[in-house]
Write an enzyme that holds these catalytic residues in place. Structure first.
Site, mmCIF file in Angstrom:
data_model
loop_
_atom_site.group_PDB
_atom_site.id
_atom_site.type_symbol
_atom_site.label_atom_id
_atom_site.label_comp_id
_atom_site.label_asym_id
_atom_site.label_seq_id
_atom_site.Cartn_x
_atom_site.Cartn_y
_atom_site.Cartn_z
ATOM 1 N N ASP A 161 0.882 -1.204 0.073
ATOM 2 C CA ASP A 161 -0.048 -0.017 -0.004
ATOM 3 C C ASP A 161 0.950 1.358 -0.040
ATOM 4 O OD1 ASP A 161 -2.525 1.120 -0.233
ATOM 5 O OD2 ASP A 161 -2.681 1.329 1.916
ATOM 6 N N TYR A 204 -0.042 10.899 -8.577
ATOM 7 C CA TYR A 204 0.683 12.396 -8.218
ATOM 8 C C TYR A 204 1.904 12.560 -9.136
ATOM 9 C CZ TYR A 204 -2.788 12.176 -4.837
ATOM 10 O OH TYR A 204 -4.072 11.899 -3.913
HETATM 11 P P1 IMP Z 1 -1.613 2.095 -4.320
HETATM 12 O O1 IMP Z 1 -1.323 1.586 -2.815
HETATM 13 O O2 IMP Z 1 -0.266 1.681 -5.024
HETATM 14 O O3 IMP Z 1 -2.789 1.669 -4.810
HETATM 15 O O4 IMP Z 1 -1.457 3.678 -4.295
HETATM 16 C C1 IMP Z 1 -2.574 4.391 -3.850
HETATM 17 C C2 IMP Z 1 -2.688 5.773 -4.533
HETATM 18 O O5 IMP Z 1 -1.538 6.511 -4.331
HETATM 19 C C3 IMP Z 1 -2.616 5.463 -6.010
HETATM 20 O O6 IMP Z 1 -3.996 5.633 -6.362
HETATM 21 C C4 IMP Z 1 -1.922 6.947 -6.398
HETATM 22 O O7 IMP Z 1 -3.022 8.102 -6.268
HETATM 23 C C5 IMP Z 1 -0.926 7.123 -5.324
HETATM 24 N N1 IMP Z 1 0.427 6.653 -5.887
HETATM 25 C C6 IMP Z 1 0.983 5.141 -5.592
HETATM 26 N N2 IMP Z 1 2.199 5.131 -6.118
HETATM 27 C C7 IMP Z 1 2.406 6.265 -6.669
HETATM 28 C C8 IMP Z 1 3.306 6.583 -7.887
HETATM 29 O O8 IMP Z 1 4.332 5.921 -8.170
HETATM 30 N N3 IMP Z 1 3.149 7.904 -8.405
HETATM 31 C C9 IMP Z 1 2.251 8.518 -8.239
HETATM 32 N N4 IMP Z 1 1.218 8.475 -7.446
HETATM 33 C C10 IMP Z 1 1.372 7.185 -6.792
#
Ligand code: IMP
Length: 197
Positions: free
Chosen positions: A73, A155
């Site tokens: 996460d 982002y």
């Molecule tokens: P997840 O846990 O990887 O699904 O990330 C949760 C949220 O964080 C995503 O929906 C993005 O908005 C943001 N996020 C995660 N990793 C990245 C990244 O490498 N670049 C930009 N935004 C990120």
């Protein structure tokens, strides 16, 4: 000498993440996706911490399929916003919002704020042999005042990593994936997994 690779589930169906992790662990582990084990459940991410959400996903698989598993996460933590959006990064602008909505909201909240320091933090929860372990990857940087670049996701167009003058979205995927929060967390996981035996 072992002939057969041990299987480990990565509780994700994100193709990019699966490729990245498979590549790092392939000498010792067969990395298996949720789809490959027939898991199409909508695993709730109801915790208010990254650690908690990663563990919820890993535990769901471990308990239902009795397979060693890890899950990740990620959150963007902005210093001037007391760590927000953090664990709520995906739905910062509301349920069902787009990446674009989130970036717009962030830039609006940061208007006039001079402290632009922020970091991406990824947490991986690993459940193997009934034991839970956490691995972290952090990249420090700054929130730009406007969007720049078109690669990546989330982002990326407004995050400038420390030591660089480009946003993640202006970098090649190769560069971003070498220095990113996720790459660091995966590399910490890999060190632990590949050193165990
Ligand atoms: P997840 O846990 O990887 O699904 O990330 C949760 C949220 O964080 C995503 O929906 C993005 O908005 C943001 N996020 C995660 N990793 C990245 C990244 O490498 N670049 C930009 N935004 C990120």
């Amino acid at each position: 000498m072992r002939n057969e690779l041990q299987s480990i589930v990565f509780a994700s169906n994100n193709k990019h993440k699966l490729e990245e992790v498979t590549d790092i662990l392939k000498s010792r582990y067969k990395v298996v996706s949720l789809a490959e084990i027939g898991c199409f459940d909508d695993i709730p991410e109801t915790s208010d911490t990254l650690e908690g959400n990663a563990l919820l996903k890993a535990r769901h698989v471990f308990e239902k399929y009795q397979m060693d598993c890890f899950a990740d996460d990620t959150g963007l933590e902005v210093e001037a916003l007391s760590g927000r959006p953090g664990v709520y990064s995906a739905r910062y602008a509301g349920e069902g919002c787009s990446y674009e909505d989130n970036v717009k909201k962030l830039l609006a909240e940061m208007e006039g704020i001079t402290n632009r320091r922020a970091r991406f933090r990824t947490v991986i929860a690993l459940i193997a042999g009934n034991q839970v372990r956490y691995f972290e990857g952090v990249i420090n940087g700054f929130i730009s005042t406007e969007k720049k670049g078109s690669s990546g996701f989330g982002y990326d167009p407004v995050f400038v990593p420390e030591g660089y003058n480009q946003t993640f979205a202006e970098m090649t995927a190769g560069l971003k994936n070498t220095i990113s929060h996720r790459a660091l967390a995966v590399s910490n996981l890999a060190k632990a997994l590949l050193d165990v035996e």
